[in-house]
Design an enzyme around this catalytic site. Sequence first.
Site, PDB file in Angstrom:
ATOM      1  N   ASP A 147      58.775  -3.552  12.582  1.00 34.34           N
ATOM      2  CA  ASP A 147      57.465  -2.934  12.375  1.00 34.34           C
ATOM      3  C   ASP A 147      56.737  -3.721  11.292  1.00 34.34           C
ATOM      4  O   ASP A 147      57.173  -3.745  10.133  1.00 34.34           O
ATOM      5  CB  ASP A 147      57.634  -1.472  11.959  1.00 34.34           C
ATOM      6  CG  ASP A 147      56.303  -0.816  11.609  1.00 34.34           C
ATOM      7  OD1 ASP A 147      55.302  -1.128  12.277  1.00 34.34           O
ATOM      8  OD2 ASP A 147      56.266   0.004  10.661  1.00 34.34           O
TER       9      ASP A 147
ATOM     10  N   GLY B  95      53.694  -3.980   9.019  1.00 36.51           N
ATOM     11  CA  GLY B  95      52.591  -3.230   8.454  1.00 36.51           C
ATOM     12  C   GLY B  95      51.750  -4.093   7.536  1.00 36.51           C
ATOM     13  O   GLY B  95      52.097  -5.238   7.240  1.00 36.51           O
TER      14      GLY B  95
ATOM     15  N   GLU C  62      54.184  -3.920   4.068  1.00 37.13           N
ATOM     16  CA  GLU C  62      55.560  -4.395   4.225  1.00 37.13           C
ATOM     17  C   GLU C  62      55.957  -4.454   5.688  1.00 37.13           C
ATOM     18  O   GLU C  62      55.354  -3.823   6.554  1.00 37.13           O
ATOM     19  CB  GLU C  62      56.536  -3.516   3.436  1.00 37.13           C
ATOM     20  CG  GLU C  62      56.626  -2.085   3.918  1.00 37.13           C
ATOM     21  CD  GLU C  62      57.603  -1.252   3.094  1.00 37.13           C
ATOM     22  OE1 GLU C  62      57.904  -1.643   1.937  1.00 37.13           O
ATOM     23  OE2 GLU C  62      58.074  -0.219   3.602  1.00 37.13           O
TER      24      GLU C  62
ATOM     25  N   GLY D  57      46.363   1.159  16.155  1.00 41.87           N
ATOM     26  CA  GLY D  57      47.506   0.395  15.664  1.00 41.87           C
ATOM     27  C   GLY D  57      48.755   0.601  16.501  1.00 41.87           C
ATOM     28  O   GLY D  57      49.034   1.720  16.952  1.00 41.87           O
TER      29      GLY D  57
ATOM     30  N   ASP E 129      51.732   0.685  15.476  1.00 44.62           N
ATOM     31  CA  ASP E 129      52.626   1.608  14.782  1.00 44.62           C
ATOM     32  C   ASP E 129      52.322   3.054  15.142  1.00 44.62           C
ATOM     33  O   ASP E 129      53.227   3.880  15.301  1.00 44.62           O
ATOM     34  CB  ASP E 129      52.562   1.398  13.266  1.00 44.62           C
ATOM     35  CG  ASP E 129      51.147   1.517  12.704  1.00 44.62           C
ATOM     36  OD1 ASP E 129      50.171   1.348  13.456  1.00 44.62           O
ATOM     37  OD2 ASP E 129      51.021   1.765  11.493  1.00 44.62           O
ATOM     38  N   ARG E 130      51.028   3.357  15.320  1.00 43.00           N
ATOM     39  CA  ARG E 130      50.644   4.721  15.679  1.00 43.00           C
ATOM     40  C   ARG E 130      51.082   5.050  17.106  1.00 43.00           C
ATOM     41  O   ARG E 130      51.523   6.176  17.383  1.00 43.00           O
ATOM     42  CB  ARG E 130      49.138   4.898  15.509  1.00 43.00           C
ATOM     43  CG  ARG E 130      48.673   4.772  14.056  1.00 43.00           C
ATOM     44  CD  ARG E 130      47.167   4.799  13.937  1.00 43.00           C
ATOM     45  NE  ARG E 130      46.632   6.070  14.391  1.00 43.00           N
ATOM     46  CZ  ARG E 130      45.345   6.273  14.680  1.00 43.00           C
ATOM     47  NH1 ARG E 130      44.481   5.269  14.599  1.00 43.00           N
ATOM     48  NH2 ARG E 130      44.940   7.466  15.073  1.00 43.00           N
TER      49      ARG E 130
END
Length: 250
Positions: free
Chosen positions: A6, A8, A11, A104, A106-107
Site C-alpha cells: 500500500d 500512501g 508511508e 484513491g 486505498d479507499r
Amino acid sequence: MYLIGDIGNTETKIFLFNEKFKLKKKWTISTVSLTNTYLDSKIKLTITEILKIKKILFSSVVPKAFQLIKKFLIKKNKKLKIYELKQIDLKKLIKLKVNRKQVGSDRIANAIGVTNNNKNYIVIDFGTATTFDVIIDKTYLGGVIAPGVKLSLENLSNKASLIPKIKLSKISNVIGTNTSEAVKSGFFWGYLGLIDNIIKLIKKQSRKQFKIVLTGGLSHLFKNTIKGKSVIEKDLTITGLKKVIIKLIK
C-alpha cells in the site's frame, strides 16, 4: 509467495506472505524518501524469495512511487508481473458507483476489505487525510475526505511560532489551561465532533444503519469516544488487496 503493498502519501507498507498467507516479512518505509538506493537499503529479499513470488499487487495514491517500486522489483526478476489495483476488473468483488480515476486505490481496497456479506459499512481511515467511505449491499457509493489529523496538527505547529510540536492524545477537559492542552482539546474534540456529525449525515441521507470500521494510525483515539459501536481493522487496505489477489489475479 505473494507480495502486497500500500503506497500512501506519507508511508508505504509492503508485506511478503507465503502460499498460505502467513506473514514472512513486512516493511514500512517513507514514500517521500523513495529512491533506488533507499529501496535497496530497506527492502531485503533473498534470491529464493524473489523466485518464489507468484503474484504482486499494490494500491497506490502516488503513481511515481509505484513506478519506482515496480522498476526496482523487475530488476530483481524480469518475469515478475506487478499490478496496481485499478488495473484489475473488480466487478466480481464489489460494485463501484464512483469515478475510478478520481478515487484513491486505498479507499477501494478498504471497501473490498469490509465487503464479505450484504451489511452496510462506513470505513473511517485516519491517514494523511481522514476519509469516510460508504459501502451498502456490496456497493461502494463514495464518501467524504477531510483534512488528516496529523497533517493538520503539524501544519498548525509549523505556521504558528508559539505552538510547539504536540503528540495528540485523549483529553478529558474541553477547556485547556495552557497552549498544549488547548491544542489537544481543539483537535481531539474537534475531530470527534467532525466524525460524529459526518456519520450522522451519512445515515440521514442514506436512511440506513451501518457498522463503523476504523483504520489508520489514530483510530485507537476515537474507537471508544465516537457515538455508537465501532471496530478497528489495523491493516484493512492489505485485507482488501488479499481478497483481490486470491480471487481475481491468475
